[in-house]
Structures are given as C-alpha cells and as structure tokens.
Design a protein around this motif. Structure first.
Motif, short mmCIF file in Angstrom:
data_model
loop_
_atom_site.label_atom_id
_atom_site.label_comp_id
_atom_site.label_asym_id
_atom_site.label_seq_id
_atom_site.Cartn_x
_atom_site.Cartn_y
_atom_site.Cartn_z
N UNK A 1 0.73 -1.14 0.00
CA UNK A 1 0.00 -0.04 -0.11
C UNK A 1 0.75 1.36 -0.06
N UNK A 2 2.41 1.09 -0.19
CA UNK A 2 3.20 2.19 -0.25
C UNK A 2 2.60 3.47 -1.13
N UNK A 3 2.80 2.78 -2.29
CA UNK A 3 2.40 3.90 -3.46
C UNK A 3 0.95 4.09 -3.64
N UNK A 4 0.62 5.29 -3.61
CA UNK A 4 -0.93 5.60 -3.81
C UNK A 4 -1.76 5.32 -2.46
N UNK A 5 -1.17 5.57 -1.48
CA UNK A 5 -1.84 5.19 -0.20
C UNK A 5 -3.29 5.43 0.08
N UNK A 6 -3.52 6.78 -0.29
CA UNK A 6 -4.97 7.18 -0.33
C UNK A 6 -5.89 6.43 -1.08
N UNK A 7 -5.61 6.31 -2.47
CA UNK A 7 -6.41 5.70 -3.29
C UNK A 7 -6.58 4.12 -3.13
N UNK A 8 -5.44 3.60 -2.52
CA UNK A 8 -5.65 1.95 -2.20
C UNK A 8 -6.48 1.86 -0.92
N UNK A 9 -6.40 3.03 -0.23
CA UNK A 9 -7.42 2.91 1.09
C UNK A 9 -8.83 3.09 0.53
N UNK A 10 -9.04 4.05 -0.26
CA UNK A 10 -10.35 4.37 -0.79
C UNK A 10 -11.11 3.16 -1.38
N UNK A 11 -10.04 2.72 -2.21
CA UNK A 11 -10.69 1.36 -2.82
C UNK A 11 -11.04 0.25 -2.15
N UNK A 12 -10.08 0.30 -0.97
CA UNK A 12 -10.44 -1.04 -0.19
C UNK A 12 -11.84 -0.84 0.91
N UNK A 13 -12.10 0.63 1.33
CA UNK A 13 -13.25 0.94 1.79
C UNK A 13 -14.55 0.61 0.95
N UNK A 14 -14.34 1.15 -0.55
CA UNK A 14 -15.26 0.92 -1.39
C UNK A 14 -15.98 -0.43 -1.80
N UNK A 15 -14.78 -1.32 -1.27
CA UNK A 15 -15.15 -3.03 -1.41
C UNK A 15 -15.64 -3.41 -0.30
N UNK A 16 -15.80 -2.74 0.96
CA UNK A 16 -16.37 -3.22 2.03
C UNK A 16 -18.02 -3.14 1.99
N UNK A 17 -18.63 -3.96 2.74
CA UNK A 17 -20.12 -3.98 2.75
C UNK A 17 -20.35 -2.43 3.08
N UNK A 18 -21.84 -2.02 2.56
CA UNK A 18 -22.26 -0.80 2.92
C UNK A 18 -22.38 -0.47 4.61
N UNK A 19 -22.65 -1.58 5.27
CA UNK A 19 -22.95 -1.51 6.59
C UNK A 19 -21.64 -1.68 7.52
N UNK A 20 -20.53 -1.43 6.90
CA UNK A 20 -19.15 -1.65 7.58
C UNK A 20 -19.11 -0.36 8.72
N UNK A 21 -18.78 -0.75 9.86
CA UNK A 21 -18.51 0.31 10.80
C UNK A 21 -17.26 0.93 10.64
N UNK A 22 -17.12 1.90 11.41
CA UNK A 22 -15.66 2.73 11.52
C UNK A 22 -14.77 1.44 12.23
N UNK A 23 -15.22 0.85 12.98
CA UNK A 23 -14.38 -0.20 13.67
C UNK A 23 -13.85 -1.13 12.64
N UNK A 24 -14.67 -1.64 11.86
CA UNK A 24 -14.54 -2.65 10.68
C UNK A 24 -13.61 -1.97 9.71
N UNK A 25 -13.75 -0.89 9.33
CA UNK A 25 -12.68 -0.07 8.50
C UNK A 25 -11.32 0.08 9.26
N UNK A 26 -11.21 0.32 10.22
CA UNK A 26 -10.16 0.54 11.11
C UNK A 26 -9.44 -0.73 11.26
#
Length: 66
Positions: A1-26
């Motif tokens: 995740x070193x290069x393009x960290x922000x984009x990689x994190x955003x893609x990861x979050x977008x792949x998670x279920x809609x009901x994912x909590x902040x705790x799930x994301x963390x």
C-alpha cells in the motif's frame, strides 16, 4: 500500500459492505498494514525458521508456566 496510499485505502473501503462500521474499516486498515509490513520484512530477508519459532514458543510457554 506504499504507493498511492490514499487511493488504495479508498478502494479498500469501497469494496467493503455498506454496513461496515468505522471499527470494521479501522480493523481492515490495521490488518492490511500488518500484512504489508510482513511482506516487506520477508523481502528484506527478516525471517525466522520454523525450528526457531518452535524453540522460542517452547521457551515462552515455560516462562509463563504452561
């Protein structure tokens, strides 16, 4: 995740279920960070043999009285 960290994190979050909590994301971020760290250590040759892990575990278990 070193290069393009922000984009990689955003893609990861977008792949998670809609009901994912902040705790799930963390948790997912933490897990990913640990995996990436382990892969970097592996690439750098910072490994421990299976035999050494068994030896350390046995020593640790003895010190805890197990």
């Amino acid at each position: 995740m070193a290069n393009g960290n922000k984009q990689a994190v955003l893609r990861m979050i977008e792949r998670m279920p809609e009901k994912a909590s902040v705790e799930d994301i963390m948790y997912e971020l933490y897990f990913r960070q640990r995996v990436d760290r382990g892969l970097r250590e592996l690439t750098a040759g910072k490994t421990v043999s299976h035999r050494e892990v068994k030896r350390r575990l046995a020593k640790w278990l003895q010190s805890t009285g197990r």
